[in-house]
Design an enzyme around this catalytic site. Structure first.
Site, short mmCIF file in Angstrom:
data_model
loop_
_atom_site.label_atom_id
_atom_site.label_comp_id
_atom_site.label_asym_id
_atom_site.label_seq_id
_atom_site.Cartn_x
_atom_site.Cartn_y
_atom_site.Cartn_z
N HIS A 8 0.82 -1.21 0.00
CA HIS A 8 0.00 0.00 0.00
C HIS A 8 0.86 1.26 0.00
CE1 HIS A 8 -3.42 2.40 2.13
NE2 HIS A 8 -3.62 2.40 0.83
N ARG A 9 0.84 1.99 -1.10
CA ARG A 9 1.68 3.19 -1.27
C ARG A 9 3.15 2.84 -1.00
NH1 ARG A 9 -2.34 7.00 2.38
NH2 ARG A 9 -4.24 5.95 1.68
N GLU A 35 1.24 -0.73 -4.93
CA GLU A 35 0.16 0.22 -5.19
C GLU A 35 0.64 1.64 -4.98
OE1 GLU A 35 -3.43 2.68 -3.87
OE2 GLU A 35 -1.59 2.17 -2.78
N ASP A 37 -0.59 6.13 -5.89
CA ASP A 37 -1.68 7.04 -6.22
C ASP A 37 -1.20 8.13 -7.17
OD1 ASP A 37 -3.72 6.08 -4.12
OD2 ASP A 37 -1.94 6.48 -2.92
N HIS A 50 -1.26 10.73 -2.57
CA HIS A 50 -2.61 10.27 -2.26
C HIS A 50 -3.59 11.41 -2.06
CE1 HIS A 50 -5.87 8.95 0.44
NE2 HIS A 50 -5.79 7.81 -0.21
N GLU A 100 -3.46 3.91 -8.83
CA GLU A 100 -4.80 4.40 -8.53
C GLU A 100 -4.96 5.84 -8.99
OE1 GLU A 100 -7.82 5.45 -4.85
OE2 GLU A 100 -6.27 3.94 -4.51
#
Length: 227
Positions: A8-9, A35, A37, A50, A100
């Protein structure tokens, strides 16, 4: 397909989120997918961040969209890291990426990069915005897409199908077996986020999810045995 552990990030539990340092650490710890953003700077750069504002993750203030890339580069994103652009992440790590789209306007710019660098096989595109998923799918032949949701109605599977998404990424705290089974019957994968505890890993196993997004490297190691 085997169970996927998604960083995550990067691995934001131990490194500054959405930085090259975090992405490299995620790769080193063996995350299956990383992942990140994406948003657009004032001058159209595809920056990795993000929040709509820089306040939480940097030493600056104000909206990302009101700053040029040069202005964003001046900010400290944690431990001396700078705000990266998407192309830098592509060069810094070899791992598959899940990008994302936070700002719908970034879809077209991302599509241009993906087409230029032939990234349909390496980069999966996700978004909370149905229209962003539909747009990237129309612009990049063969792209794999993920519809993300924190709160959703009974039509979430149909929403994913309507925009051609192959995967749902859903908030683990609200996920039910009924939703997972519905998605699986329709041929969709289901990813749970964010999975950071052993209790949440046990839930992942009980729900028979296809993968989990996590902030912590150790979840990948233990997840191999519990999910």
């Amino acid at each position: 397909m085997s169970f996927l552990t998604i960083g995550h990030r990067g691995v934001m539990g131990v490194e500054p989120e959405n930085t090259l340092r975090s992405f490299v650490r995620a790769q080193q710890t063996g995350m299956d997918v990383i992942e990140l953003d994406l948003q657009l700077s004032k001058d159209g750069a595809l920056v990795v961040m993000h929040d709509a504002d820089v306040d939480r993750t940097t030493d600056g203030t104000g909206p990302v969209a009101e700053k040029t890339l040069a202005e964003l580069r001046e900010l400290d994103a944690g431990r001396g890291e700078r705000v990266p652009v998407f192309e830098e992440v592509l060069d810094a790590v070899r791992a598959p990426l899940q990008a994302e789209i936070k700002d719908v306007a970034a879809a077209r710019t991302l599509a241009e990069v993906m087409l230029k660098r032939e990234l349909a096989d390496r980069v999966e595109v996700s978004s909370f915005h149905d229209e962003a998923i539909a747009e990237i799918a129309a612009l990049v032949p063969g792209v794999r897409t993920v519809l993300v949701a924190s709160r959703w109605g009974s039509d979430v599977v149909e929403r994913a199908q309507a925009v051609g998404a192959a995967t749902l990424a859903l908030n683990i705290r609200r996920l039910t077996l009924e939703t997972v089974e519905h998605a699986h019957r329709e041929g969709l994968r289901v990813i749970g986020w964010v999975v950071n505890t052993q209790t949440q890993l046990r839930l992942v196993r009980a729900l028979e999810l296809d993968g989990a997004t996590t902030d912590h490297p150790e979840i990948r190691r233990t997840g191999r045995f519990t999910a």
